[in-house]
Design a protein around this motif. Sequence first.
Motif, PDB file in Angstrom:
ATOM      1  N   ILE A 174       0.819  -1.213   0.000  1.00 19.81           N
ATOM      2  CA  ILE A 174       0.000   0.000   0.000  1.00 19.81           C
ATOM      3  C   ILE A 174       0.851   1.261   0.000  1.00 19.81           C
ATOM      4  O   ILE A 174       0.597   2.206  -0.754  1.00 19.81           O
ATOM      5  CB  ILE A 174      -0.935   0.007   1.231  1.00 19.81           C
ATOM      6  N   ALA A 175       1.882   1.281   0.863  1.00 21.38           N
ATOM      7  CA  ALA A 175       2.591   2.538   1.117  1.00 21.38           C
ATOM      8  C   ALA A 175       4.091   2.488   0.904  1.00 21.38           C
ATOM      9  O   ALA A 175       4.778   3.485   1.138  1.00 21.38           O
ATOM     10  CB  ALA A 175       2.303   2.993   2.552  1.00 21.38           C
ATOM     11  N   GLY A 176       4.647   1.341   0.490  1.00 15.51           N
ATOM     12  CA  GLY A 176       6.062   1.272   0.195  1.00 15.51           C
ATOM     13  C   GLY A 176       6.891   0.640   1.298  1.00 15.51           C
ATOM     14  O   GLY A 176       6.471   0.540   2.458  1.00 15.51           O
ATOM     15  N   ARG A 177       8.085   0.210   0.931  1.00 14.59           N
ATOM     16  CA  ARG A 177       8.980  -0.498   1.843  1.00 14.59           C
ATOM     17  C   ARG A 177       9.405   0.332   3.056  1.00 14.59           C
ATOM     18  O   ARG A 177       9.387  -0.181   4.185  1.00 14.59           O
ATOM     19  CB  ARG A 177      10.223  -0.961   1.065  1.00 14.59           C
ATOM     20  N   PRO A 178       9.788   1.607   2.887  1.00 15.09           N
ATOM     21  CA  PRO A 178      10.213   2.378   4.070  1.00 15.09           C
ATOM     22  C   PRO A 178       9.138   2.449   5.152  1.00 15.09           C
ATOM     23  O   PRO A 178       9.451   2.345   6.342  1.00 15.09           O
ATOM     24  CB  PRO A 178      10.539   3.766   3.493  1.00 15.09           C
ATOM     25  N   LYS A 179       7.883   2.617   4.748  1.00 15.80           N
ATOM     26  CA  LYS A 179       6.800   2.669   5.726  1.00 15.80           C
ATOM     27  C   LYS A 179       6.685   1.335   6.452  1.00 15.80           C
ATOM     28  O   LYS A 179       6.525   1.298   7.685  1.00 15.80           O
ATOM     29  CB  LYS A 179       5.481   3.005   5.038  1.00 15.80           C
ATOM     30  N   ALA A 180       6.752   0.245   5.718  1.00 15.35           N
ATOM     31  CA  ALA A 180       6.670  -1.081   6.335  1.00 15.35           C
ATOM     32  C   ALA A 180       7.823  -1.307   7.305  1.00 15.35           C
ATOM     33  O   ALA A 180       7.640  -1.889   8.383  1.00 15.35           O
ATOM     34  CB  ALA A 180       6.656  -2.161   5.253  1.00 15.35           C
ATOM     35  N   GLU A 181       9.013  -0.839   6.951  1.00 14.66           N
ATOM     36  CA  GLU A 181      10.173  -0.993   7.832  1.00 14.66           C
ATOM     37  C   GLU A 181      10.001  -0.198   9.119  1.00 14.66           C
ATOM     38  O   GLU A 181      10.374  -0.663  10.207  1.00 14.66           O
ATOM     39  CB  GLU A 181      11.445  -0.567   7.092  1.00 14.66           C
ATOM     40  N   ASP A 182       9.431   0.993   9.022  1.00 19.32           N
ATOM     41  CA  ASP A 182       9.181   1.806  10.217  1.00 19.32           C
ATOM     42  C   ASP A 182       8.219   1.092  11.160  1.00 19.32           C
ATOM     43  O   ASP A 182       8.430   1.063  12.381  1.00 19.32           O
ATOM     44  CB  ASP A 182       8.599   3.168   9.821  1.00 19.32           C
ATOM     45  N   VAL A 183       7.156   0.528  10.609  1.00 22.29           N
ATOM     46  CA  VAL A 183       6.170  -0.168  11.437  1.00 22.29           C
ATOM     47  C   VAL A 183       6.782  -1.432  12.037  1.00 22.29           C
ATOM     48  O   VAL A 183       6.560  -1.745  13.212  1.00 22.29           O
ATOM     49  CB  VAL A 183       4.903  -0.492  10.622  1.00 22.29           C
ATOM     50  N   ALA A 184       7.574  -2.148  11.245  1.00 19.90           N
ATOM     51  CA  ALA A 184       8.223  -3.364  11.749  1.00 19.90           C
ATOM     52  C   ALA A 184       9.127  -3.032  12.932  1.00 19.90           C
ATOM     53  O   ALA A 184       9.157  -3.768  13.930  1.00 19.90           O
ATOM     54  CB  ALA A 184       9.035  -4.025  10.639  1.00 19.90           C
ATOM     55  N   HIS A 185       9.851  -1.929  12.828  1.00 20.66           N
ATOM     56  CA  HIS A 185      10.721  -1.515  13.937  1.00 20.66           C
ATOM     57  C   HIS A 185       9.898  -1.231  15.188  1.00 20.66           C
ATOM     58  O   HIS A 185      10.273  -1.644  16.304  1.00 20.66           O
ATOM     59  CB  HIS A 185      11.512  -0.270  13.533  1.00 20.66           C
ATOM     60  N   ALA A 186       8.758  -0.566  15.028  1.00 22.59           N
ATOM     61  CA  ALA A 186       7.900  -0.259  16.168  1.00 22.59           C
ATOM     62  C   ALA A 186       7.313  -1.526  16.788  1.00 22.59           C
ATOM     63  O   ALA A 186       7.071  -1.582  17.997  1.00 22.59           O
ATOM     64  CB  ALA A 186       6.775   0.681  15.743  1.00 22.59           C
ATOM     65  N   LEU A 187       7.112  -2.548  15.979  1.00 25.14           N
ATOM     66  CA  LEU A 187       6.576  -3.814  16.473  1.00 25.14           C
ATOM     67  C   LEU A 187       7.645  -4.669  17.140  1.00 25.14           C
ATOM     68  O   LEU A 187       7.327  -5.663  17.794  1.00 25.14           O
ATOM     69  CB  LEU A 187       5.949  -4.609  15.318  1.00 25.14           C
ATOM     70  N   GLY A 188       8.910  -4.313  16.940  1.00 24.23           N
ATOM     71  CA  GLY A 188       9.996  -5.108  17.497  1.00 24.23           C
ATOM     72  C   GLY A 188      10.405  -6.265  16.611  1.00 24.23           C
ATOM     73  O   GLY A 188      10.980  -7.240  17.083  1.00 24.23           O
ATOM     74  N   LEU A 189      10.131  -6.153  15.318  1.00 25.93           N
ATOM     75  CA  LEU A 189      10.454  -7.221  14.369  1.00 25.93           C
ATOM     76  C   LEU A 189      11.664  -6.813  13.536  1.00 25.93           C
ATOM     77  O   LEU A 189      11.612  -5.847  12.785  1.00 25.93           O
ATOM     78  CB  LEU A 189       9.271  -7.507  13.444  1.00 25.93           C
ATOM     79  N   LYS A 190      12.734  -7.595  13.646  1.00 26.67           N
ATOM     80  CA  LYS A 190      13.918  -7.338  12.837  1.00 26.67           C
ATOM     81  C   LYS A 190      13.811  -8.010  11.478  1.00 26.67           C
ATOM     82  O   LYS A 190      14.379  -7.545  10.494  1.00 26.67           O
ATOM     83  CB  LYS A 190      15.165  -7.838  13.575  1.00 26.67           C
ATOM     84  N   ASP A 191      13.113  -9.117  11.451  1.00 32.73           N
ATOM     85  CA  ASP A 191      12.967  -9.868  10.205  1.00 32.73           C
ATOM     86  C   ASP A 191      11.508 -10.226  10.019  1.00 32.73           C
ATOM     87  O   ASP A 191      10.908 -10.842  10.900  1.00 32.73           O
ATOM     88  CB  ASP A 191      13.823 -11.142  10.250  1.00 32.73           C
ATOM     89  N   TRP A 192      10.935  -9.845   8.899  1.00 35.61           N
ATOM     90  CA  TRP A 192       9.544 -10.203   8.619  1.00 35.61           C
ATOM     91  C   TRP A 192       9.420 -10.767   7.202  1.00 35.61           C
ATOM     92  O   TRP A 192       8.433 -10.594   6.513  1.00 35.61           O
ATOM     93  CB  TRP A 192       8.608  -9.029   8.844  1.00 35.61           C
ATOM     94  N   SER A 193      10.450 -11.494   6.822  1.00 39.10           N
ATOM     95  CA  SER A 193      10.457 -12.149   5.523  1.00 39.10           C
ATOM     96  C   SER A 193       9.344 -13.188   5.446  1.00 39.10           C
ATOM     97  O   SER A 193       8.895 -13.738   6.453  1.00 39.10           O
ATOM     98  CB  SER A 193      11.803 -12.834   5.294  1.00 39.10           C
ATOM     99  N   LEU A 194       8.919 -13.482   4.232  1.00 36.23           N
ATOM    100  CA  LEU A 194       7.920 -14.519   4.006  1.00 36.23           C
ATOM    101  C   LEU A 194       8.562 -15.901   3.892  1.00 36.23           C
ATOM    102  O   LEU A 194       7.872 -16.889   3.647  1.00 36.23           O
ATOM    103  CB  LEU A 194       7.110 -14.205   2.748  1.00 36.23           C
TER     104      LEU A 194
END
Length: 381
Positions: A228-248
């Motif tokens: 929806i919003a691009g990789r940088p946005k997803a990385e910011d949210v992942a950091h806030a969630l405490g996820l270093k790796d969210w690969s499929l």
Amino acid sequence: MALRTVAWSGLGVIVVGAALFAGWMSTLPGRAPNMGAPAISPGEIASDIAALKPPKRARPLVAIVGLNDATETTDYLMPYGVLKRADVADVVAVASAPGPVKLFPALKVAPDATIADFDAQHPDGADYVIVPAMSRDDDPVVTRWLREQKAKGAIIIGVCAGAKVVAAAGLLDGRQATTHWYYVGELRKKHPDVVYVADRRMVVDDGVATTTGVTASMPMSLTLIEAIAGRPKAEDVAHALGLKDWSLRHDSGAFALTRPFALTVTRNVLTSLGGEKFGMALEPGVDELSLALVADAWSRTYRSRAQTFAATGEPQTSRNGLRILPDVVAADWSGPALPRLEGRAPAEFLDQALDAIAKRYGEPTARVVAMQLEYPGRAAQ
């Protein structure tokens, strides 16, 4: 004589049952293969992201549908909380009928709308419909609505055993898919036209996506944010969630019904004597992601349950606007209580809960919980 006959008959049933159980147990593997998660090509990743782009609106509308009787806790709350936190879409918690949605194995929420309400407010349908695991795969209201939403152009996403619900609606016929490891055999047997794909936490095929078990809702939600919003946005949210790796990437072989799993569950069921109830203070502004992960984990030990409590029976509004109903109305909790959900990221709370479960009940029980959540790492140790 009659009492003696009954006693011997009962003993015979126990002996036969024990023999059958032992025989079944001997057929289970000693451990899962754990072959490692294979790499995913950049082309496949790019294709999945492109396939998940918003189909209709610049700011998409996401409906997360739940069955009032029972809908999986993290499957329902994780996409809601993550997408709301990201603020890249309008998110609606939907129920099949009026009234609260009872989540399993823990929590209860007041949804934003019923299916009928949603249809009245959004006759052109959602952009995405997220389908958690439910107590019934073939509820006619839910399956009919999924078909209608797909016909209106929505992308359908089955989380965990929610894939079985999507399949019951006829939306996985001829498509590639995955699901929770425990239900792969059932999915393939009931829906032989589904093409099962291993070693992926999410599979996308022609407007329908499916994921592996429970905790796959985290990388799924982040992948949707990226679309929806691009990789940088997803990385910011992942950091806030405490996820270093969210690969499929996923090692499907690491998750299987093994003897240690079955023995631990059996032992815990036989020795729990109703199990411990752990209180969780339900306060305004509670982070629904941390609450879901911790309550889910502690309620899957086969020795304990997490229960929320509050001084009033009124719904408490979470950090991102979801109304959560307390299990118990009480100002204080007299029994064992879980720590307040402060000072950590949601994913860190899950790791903390698993560590605490291992300390209280032993590492095998922590692994049983991680296995049920299909959480990579600990379950495969």
